[in-house]
Design a protein around this motif. Structure first.
Motif, short mmCIF file in Angstrom:
data_model
loop_
_atom_site.label_atom_id
_atom_site.label_comp_id
_atom_site.label_asym_id
_atom_site.label_seq_id
_atom_site.Cartn_x
_atom_site.Cartn_y
_atom_site.Cartn_z
N MET A 1 0.98 -1.54 0.22
CA MET A 1 0.25 0.18 -0.42
C MET A 1 1.00 0.92 -0.02
N THR A 2 0.49 2.19 -1.13
CA THR A 2 0.71 3.09 -1.04
C THR A 2 1.06 4.54 0.23
N GLU A 3 1.58 5.57 0.08
CA GLU A 3 0.72 6.84 1.18
C GLU A 3 0.41 7.29 -0.05
N PRO A 4 -1.00 8.30 1.61
CA PRO A 4 -1.29 8.92 0.31
C PRO A 4 -0.99 9.86 0.03
N LEU A 5 -1.36 10.52 -1.16
CA LEU A 5 -0.78 11.88 -1.60
C LEU A 5 -1.54 12.89 -0.37
N LYS A 6 -0.37 13.99 -0.76
CA LYS A 6 -0.08 15.24 0.23
C LYS A 6 -1.30 16.79 -0.74
N PRO A 7 -1.84 17.57 -0.06
CA PRO A 7 -3.03 18.06 -0.96
C PRO A 7 -2.28 19.18 -1.38
N ASP A 8 -0.78 19.06 -0.45
CA ASP A 8 0.35 20.03 -0.49
C ASP A 8 0.87 20.03 -1.32
N MET A 9 1.19 18.93 -2.17
CA MET A 9 2.95 18.29 -2.50
C MET A 9 3.39 18.91 -2.88
N PHE A 10 2.39 20.31 -3.86
CA PHE A 10 2.79 20.87 -5.04
C PHE A 10 2.75 22.00 -4.74
#
Length: 127
Positions: A1-10
């Motif tokens: 399972m991959t870690e969730p993407l962060k809304p502010d990653m960019f």
């Protein structure tokens, strides 16, 4: 399972946004970064890419798939699930992208200065 993407990653002022080196279009690189850690569903990609409409994101993913950088896999349901992941060709772009991002970070001030000078009254944008 991959870690969730962060809304502010960019971050909107991230050096990668300043990079004059573009892969395909302004969103291709960030989509590739979102897929770097493994397959993602469309809804997962929407979290950090909230500035991109669903229609545009669909088109971008199709373009990346056409170019052989992203693979689309449909998992039969119920519920039916679609995932996107980098192909080996897409994965081969990660190292050059890292190099471009490092370069942009090292030249951050120069890039900002050049863009401000270009946009200022009397700059090249106003000729």
């Amino acid at each position: 399972m991959t870690e969730p993407l962060k809304p502010d990653m960019f971050d909107p002022v991230c050096p990668s946004g300043l990079s004059p080196i573009r892969l395909g279009d302004k969103w291709a690189g960030v989509i590739i970064r979102c897929l770097e850690q493994g397959p993602r569903r469309f809804s997962e990609l929407r979290i950090p890419l909230h500035a991109v409409t669903a229609k545009v994101l669909t088109g971008l993913l199709r373009t990346l798939e056409r170019d052989g950088l992203v693979a689309r896999t449909v998992h039969a349901g119920p519920p039916r699930r679609v995932e996107y992941e980098l192909t080996p060709l897409g994965r081969s772009l990660l190292a050059p992208m890292d190099t471009a991002c490092t370069w942009a970070a090292e030249h951050w001030d120069e890039l900002i200065d050049a863009r401000e000078a270009f946009s200022s009254p009397g700059g090249a944008a106003h000729r």
